[in-house]
Scaffold this motif. Structure first.
Motif, PDB file in Angstrom:
ATOM      1  N   ARG A 233       0.822  -1.217   0.000  1.00 41.32           N
ATOM      2  CA  ARG A 233       0.000   0.000   0.000  1.00 41.32           C
ATOM      3  C   ARG A 233       0.856   1.268   0.000  1.00 41.32           C
ATOM      4  O   ARG A 233       0.436   2.294  -0.514  1.00 41.32           O
ATOM      5  CB  ARG A 233      -0.988  -0.037   1.176  1.00 41.32           C
ATOM      6  CG  ARG A 233      -0.369   0.004   2.535  1.00 41.32           C
ATOM      7  CD  ARG A 233      -1.402  -0.300   3.621  1.00 41.32           C
ATOM      8  NE  ARG A 233      -1.644  -1.738   3.760  1.00 41.32           N
ATOM      9  CZ  ARG A 233      -2.509  -2.264   4.631  1.00 41.32           C
ATOM     10  NH1 ARG A 233      -3.223  -1.491   5.412  1.00 41.32           N
ATOM     11  NH2 ARG A 233      -2.666  -3.561   4.721  1.00 41.32           N
TER      12      ARG A 233
ATOM     13  N   SER B 130      -6.356  -6.293  -9.210  1.00 39.16           N
ATOM     14  CA  SER B 130      -5.531  -7.155  -8.362  1.00 39.16           C
ATOM     15  C   SER B 130      -4.374  -7.716  -9.184  1.00 39.16           C
ATOM     16  O   SER B 130      -3.266  -7.870  -8.692  1.00 39.16           O
ATOM     17  CB  SER B 130      -6.357  -8.272  -7.714  1.00 39.16           C
ATOM     18  OG  SER B 130      -7.069  -8.999  -8.669  1.00 39.16           O
ATOM     19  N   GLY B 131      -4.613  -8.006 -10.463  1.00 43.41           N
ATOM     20  CA  GLY B 131      -3.538  -8.498 -11.328  1.00 43.41           C
ATOM     21  C   GLY B 131      -3.572 -10.006 -11.474  1.00 43.41           C
ATOM     22  O   GLY B 131      -4.023 -10.705 -10.571  1.00 43.41           O
TER      23      GLY B 131
ATOM     24  N   ASN C 123       4.648 -12.725  -4.351  1.00 43.22           N
ATOM     25  CA  ASN C 123       3.669 -11.668  -4.641  1.00 43.22           C
ATOM     26  C   ASN C 123       3.502 -10.776  -3.419  1.00 43.22           C
ATOM     27  O   ASN C 123       4.085 -11.035  -2.368  1.00 43.22           O
ATOM     28  CB  ASN C 123       2.347 -12.269  -5.103  1.00 43.22           C
ATOM     29  CG  ASN C 123       1.747 -13.189  -4.063  1.00 43.22           C
ATOM     30  OD1 ASN C 123       1.871 -12.958  -2.870  1.00 43.22           O
ATOM     31  ND2 ASN C 123       1.074 -14.230  -4.512  1.00 43.22           N
ATOM     32  N   VAL C 124       2.696  -9.744  -3.560  1.00 41.67           N
ATOM     33  CA  VAL C 124       2.492  -8.832  -2.430  1.00 41.67           C
ATOM     34  C   VAL C 124       1.044  -8.948  -1.914  1.00 41.67           C
ATOM     35  O   VAL C 124       0.821  -9.400  -0.803  1.00 41.67           O
ATOM     36  CB  VAL C 124       2.821  -7.378  -2.824  1.00 41.67           C
ATOM     37  CG1 VAL C 124       2.605  -6.458  -1.628  1.00 41.67           C
ATOM     38  CG2 VAL C 124       4.275  -7.276  -3.292  1.00 41.67           C
ATOM     39  N   PHE C 125       0.094  -8.569  -2.764  1.00 44.47           N
ATOM     40  CA  PHE C 125      -1.321  -8.627  -2.370  1.00 44.47           C
ATOM     41  C   PHE C 125      -1.539  -8.145  -0.932  1.00 44.47           C
ATOM     42  O   PHE C 125      -2.201  -8.802  -0.134  1.00 44.47           O
ATOM     43  CB  PHE C 125      -1.881 -10.043  -2.568  1.00 44.47           C
ATOM     44  CG  PHE C 125      -1.949 -10.476  -4.014  1.00 44.47           C
ATOM     45  CD1 PHE C 125      -2.672  -9.743  -4.951  1.00 44.47           C
ATOM     46  CD2 PHE C 125      -1.276 -11.616  -4.455  1.00 44.47           C
ATOM     47  CE1 PHE C 125      -2.729 -10.137  -6.289  1.00 44.47           C
ATOM     48  CE2 PHE C 125      -1.334 -12.018  -5.787  1.00 44.47           C
ATOM     49  CZ  PHE C 125      -2.061 -11.268  -6.702  1.00 44.47           C
TER      50      PHE C 125
ATOM     51  N   ILE D 251      -3.112  -5.322  -0.192  1.00 49.53           N
ATOM     52  CA  ILE D 251      -4.523  -4.941  -0.199  1.00 49.53           C
ATOM     53  C   ILE D 251      -5.136  -5.515  -1.475  1.00 49.53           C
ATOM     54  O   ILE D 251      -4.398  -5.949  -2.357  1.00 49.53           O
ATOM     55  CB  ILE D 251      -4.716  -3.395  -0.162  1.00 49.53           C
ATOM     56  CG1 ILE D 251      -4.046  -2.732  -1.374  1.00 49.53           C
ATOM     57  CG2 ILE D 251      -4.149  -2.832   1.124  1.00 49.53           C
ATOM     58  CD1 ILE D 251      -4.286  -1.219  -1.453  1.00 49.53           C
ATOM     59  N   ASP D 252      -6.460  -5.513  -1.579  1.00 53.89           N
ATOM     60  CA  ASP D 252      -7.062  -6.011  -2.818  1.00 53.89           C
ATOM     61  C   ASP D 252      -7.552  -4.831  -3.667  1.00 53.89           C
ATOM     62  O   ASP D 252      -7.439  -3.672  -3.271  1.00 53.89           O
ATOM     63  CB  ASP D 252      -8.152  -7.065  -2.544  1.00 53.89           C
ATOM     64  CG  ASP D 252      -9.348  -6.508  -1.785  1.00 53.89           C
ATOM     65  OD1 ASP D 252      -9.590  -5.286  -1.835  1.00 53.89           O
ATOM     66  OD2 ASP D 252     -10.054  -7.318  -1.152  1.00 53.89           O
ATOM     67  N   SER D 253      -8.096  -5.143  -4.834  1.00 56.43           N
ATOM     68  CA  SER D 253      -8.434  -4.067  -5.763  1.00 56.43           C
ATOM     69  C   SER D 253      -9.552  -3.169  -5.210  1.00 56.43           C
ATOM     70  O   SER D 253      -9.578  -1.967  -5.494  1.00 56.43           O
ATOM     71  CB  SER D 253      -8.832  -4.648  -7.125  1.00 56.43           C
ATOM     72  OG  SER D 253      -9.903  -5.551  -6.977  1.00 56.43           O
ATOM     73  N   VAL D 254     -10.446  -3.743  -4.412  1.00 62.57           N
ATOM     74  CA  VAL D 254     -11.525  -2.928  -3.837  1.00 62.57           C
ATOM     75  C   VAL D 254     -10.939  -1.964  -2.792  1.00 62.57           C
ATOM     76  O   VAL D 254     -11.310  -0.790  -2.727  1.00 62.57           O
ATOM     77  CB  VAL D 254     -12.633  -3.814  -3.220  1.00 62.57           C
ATOM     78  CG1 VAL D 254     -13.824  -2.969  -2.808  1.00 62.57           C
ATOM     79  CG2 VAL D 254     -13.074  -4.893  -4.196  1.00 62.57           C
ATOM     80  N   ASN D 255      -9.980  -2.461  -2.011  1.00 61.51           N
ATOM     81  CA  ASN D 255      -9.285  -1.590  -1.056  1.00 61.51           C
ATOM     82  C   ASN D 255      -8.559  -0.462  -1.791  1.00 61.51           C
ATOM     83  O   ASN D 255      -8.501   0.676  -1.325  1.00 61.51           O
ATOM     84  CB  ASN D 255      -8.236  -2.358  -0.244  1.00 61.51           C
ATOM     85  CG  ASN D 255      -8.799  -3.467   0.624  1.00 61.51           C
ATOM     86  OD1 ASN D 255      -8.143  -4.466   0.856  1.00 61.51           O
ATOM     87  ND2 ASN D 255     -10.032  -3.311   1.116  1.00 61.51           N
TER      88      ASN D 255
ATOM     89  N   HIS E 102     -10.926   2.182  -2.901  1.00 59.38           N
ATOM     90  CA  HIS E 102     -11.299   2.957  -1.721  1.00 59.38           C
ATOM     91  C   HIS E 102     -10.186   3.941  -1.344  1.00 59.38           C
ATOM     92  O   HIS E 102     -10.442   5.113  -1.048  1.00 59.38           O
ATOM     93  CB  HIS E 102     -11.593   1.997  -0.559  1.00 59.38           C
ATOM     94  CG  HIS E 102     -12.112   2.668   0.665  1.00 59.38           C
ATOM     95  ND1 HIS E 102     -11.292   2.991   1.731  1.00 59.38           N
ATOM     96  CD2 HIS E 102     -13.342   3.103   0.996  1.00 59.38           C
ATOM     97  CE1 HIS E 102     -12.006   3.587   2.667  1.00 59.38           C
ATOM     98  NE2 HIS E 102     -13.256   3.671   2.246  1.00 59.38           N
TER      99      HIS E 102
ATOM    100  N   MET F  98      -3.897   6.605   3.317  1.00 65.23           N
ATOM    101  CA  MET F  98      -4.551   5.531   4.076  1.00 65.23           C
ATOM    102  C   MET F  98      -4.304   5.629   5.580  1.00 65.23           C
ATOM    103  O   MET F  98      -5.018   5.008   6.369  1.00 65.23           O
ATOM    104  CB  MET F  98      -4.121   4.154   3.553  1.00 65.23           C
ATOM    105  CG  MET F  98      -4.719   3.807   2.202  1.00 65.23           C
ATOM    106  SD  MET F  98      -4.085   2.254   1.526  1.00 65.23           S
ATOM    107  CE  MET F  98      -5.015   1.055   2.485  1.00 65.23           C
TER     108      MET F  98
END
Ligand code: SF4
Ligand code: SF4
Lengths: 222, 309
Positions: B88, B110-111, B124-126, B128-132, B135, B147
């Protein structure tokens, strides 16, 4: 339980090459259940190693012993004499067991005999699956008892990605899409409302991101 | 050449226009010529150009850098950003940086999982997700805060996009997820390529019923097929893709340059059908290394000159 897998014999052999006398130390709990490092595996591995080294005319003495849990000092103590008799210890415990041993026996060489893989369950005979990443802040209530942190390949917390097809994950047809499972289960439970909830960015501090974790139970400190 | 004003894509959509965007994959190397070439092809026939972010988990020129090359050509970019590769902190800093350089649109994704790409051994990182991510960008823009709640010295006023795949499973949930993205703050949606029109119509109907088409601009994805082989590949090997048997058969009936033409024909017919669906506010063309064909397609679909009402 902790699921682990024995390292390939060739790799173990190379680790042991410098030593003549080796203790193969099994662990009687998790790794025993997943056939990676209990009594039987310690015995079989000892025989296999003696044979493998014998073929190249290198002699090696192995001693096999299994304690109940290598991650607990009280059980580790039982191995003290055997450890002292040998030049190195090949521990068949998970990484925590190997490190607990290393902590106790400062002068001994501690070698890992298994690859510690994940926290999982025995799904059916011969099949172990990963279920939890120990994220330190369990949200299984929101997700109907199915963990997206661990079982969604992208750790998505707000629903499936665009790659989910026929209930399988985009990563492989052998992987169930965690979100399909979550949706099915919450629907069956009449808890679809959970699916609409916006799950904010996760706080990873209780997890790996926060550095090594500790749990102190004051009430048990003596 | 940096655009100082707001998103042109936003003004086309807000003005009731039928938007046309196209995708441009940056090169697998530092050769900016390729971006320039693709940019020149796309320049006059689309309202904005999406720049993919290490698409299919393959290392490419960064989306941010490629967007800047487009800006220099006077093209409005849509910067794609995946949560797979950055946490993030990096994401937010890139969003701020991008806005400071003149980028006004971004697409939050998200990819594809790295195991499908050229370096499956990568971590990978992930975070946060695409919805986060949607936001986060919305809060940065509308509240001027990152954030952590820190008041930013200058808010990135992004036009915020996200992707949706009407063909992924389960269908019932695809609309719930769309609603979630809208609630998180998304302004426009670009969909996965449409070949299965009945399913797309069904998804649009569900979105309309929930009142979602009033709240978000939906751009339907278009990828002209080049051969039967490509159709087959898309049907079986590409994550989240749905190519009906009938389309594969149609492509199998023709070969060579004829197949390319047939693919274009299917795309043109699809665009006509899409324009008739209430709630579809534009198309997003993903030509996948065939960007030179986009001008012909847009012209043949009757969507020139840009922008149009
Ligand atoms: S939410 Fe965290 S603690 Fe709970 S099962 Fe998933 S990884 Fe484990
Ligand atoms: S297909 Fe399902 S499990 Fe796989 S990454 Fe997407 S949402 Fe997660």
């Amino acid at each position: 339980m902790i699921v682990a897998k024995q390292k390939p014999i060739a790799e173990i052999k190379e680790m042991l090459r410098p030593y003549q006398k080796v203790l193969i130390l099994g662990c009687g709990t998790c790794v025993k259940t997943c056939f990676a490092g209990g009594e039987d595996e310690a015995a079989t591995l000892g025989a296999a190693l003696r044979l493998a080294f014998g073929q190249e005319s290198k002699s090696i003495e192995t001693e096999e012993l299994t304690v109940e849990r290598q991650c607990e000092d009280a059980f580790i103590q039982e191995a003290a004499q055997a450890v002292a008799r040998n030049e190195a210890v090949l521990s068949l415990a998970c990484g925590a067991g190997v490190q607990a041993m290393a902590r106790r026996f400062a002068k001994s060489v501690l070698l890992p005999g298994v690859n510690t893989t994940f926290i999982g369950v025995l799904e059916k005979p011969g099949l172990f699956t990963e279920e939890c990443s120990g994220c330190g802040d369990c949200d299984l209530d929101t997700f109907g008892g199915i963990c997206p942190v661990t079982r969604c390949s992208k750790r998505l917390m707000n629903g499936p990605c665009g790659g989910s097809k026929n209930g399988k994950c985009e990563v492989s047809p052998d992987i169930d899409c965690a979100w399909q499972l979550i949706i099915d289960r919450l629907t069956a439970l009449g808890l679809q409302g959970n699916l609409k909830r916006y799950i904010p960015a996760k706080d990873w501090r209780p997890s790996l991101a926060g550095g090594p974790r500790r749990l102190l139970r004051e009430d048990h400190v003596i | 050449m940096k655009s100082d004003g707001a998103s042109k894509l936003k003004s086309v959509l807000a003005g009731g226009g039928f938007a046309v965007t196209a995708e441009c994959g940056p090169p697998r190397g530092a050769n900016a010529e390729i971006i320039h070439r693709k940019g020149e092809w796309l320049k006059s026939c689309v309202d904005a150009v999406n720049v993919t972010d290490n698409q299919t988990a393959v290392v490419r020129m960064s989306s941010l850098a490629a967007c800047l090359h487009l800006l220099e050509l006077g093209i409005e970019p849509v910067m794609q950003m995946v949560t797979r590769d950055r946490n993030r902190i990096a994401l937010q800093s890139d969003i701020i940086g991008a806005y400071s350089l003149g980028i006004r649109n971004m697409l939050c994704l998200s990819g594809d999982h790295q195991s499908l790409g050229s370096q499956p051994e990568a971590s990978n990182v992930f975070d946060i997700d695409s919805v986060n991510l949607v936001h986060a960008v919305r809060v940065m823009r509308d509240e001027g805060k990152d954030m952590s709640g820190f008041a930013l010295n200058g808010a990135p006023e992004m036009f915020i996009g996200a992707a949706e795949n009407p063909f992924a499973d389960p269908l019932s949930y695809r609309v719930v997820r769309l609603a979630k993205k809208i609630a998180a703050g998304v302004d426009f949606i670009q969909t996965q390529c449409v070949y299965d029109l009945p399913r797309f119509r069904e998804w649009m109907r569900m979105a309309r019923e929930e009142g979602l088409t009033e709240k978000v601009y939906i751009l339907a994805g278009i990828t002209p097929l080049k051969s039967a082989k490509m159709a087959q590949f898309m049907a079986t090997k590409v994550a989240g893709m749905d190519v009906p048997e009938a389309v594969i058969k149609r492509m199998a009936g023709v070969t060579g340059p004829k197949a390319v033409e047939e693919g274009l024909k299917i795309a043109i017919e699809t665009i006509a059908e899409l324009r008739a669906i209430p709630g579809v506010r534009g198309i997003h063309i993903m030509a996948i290394e065939a960007e030179e064909r986009v001008p012909d397609l847009v012209k043949a679909a009757g969507l020139m000159p840009r922008p149009m009402k």
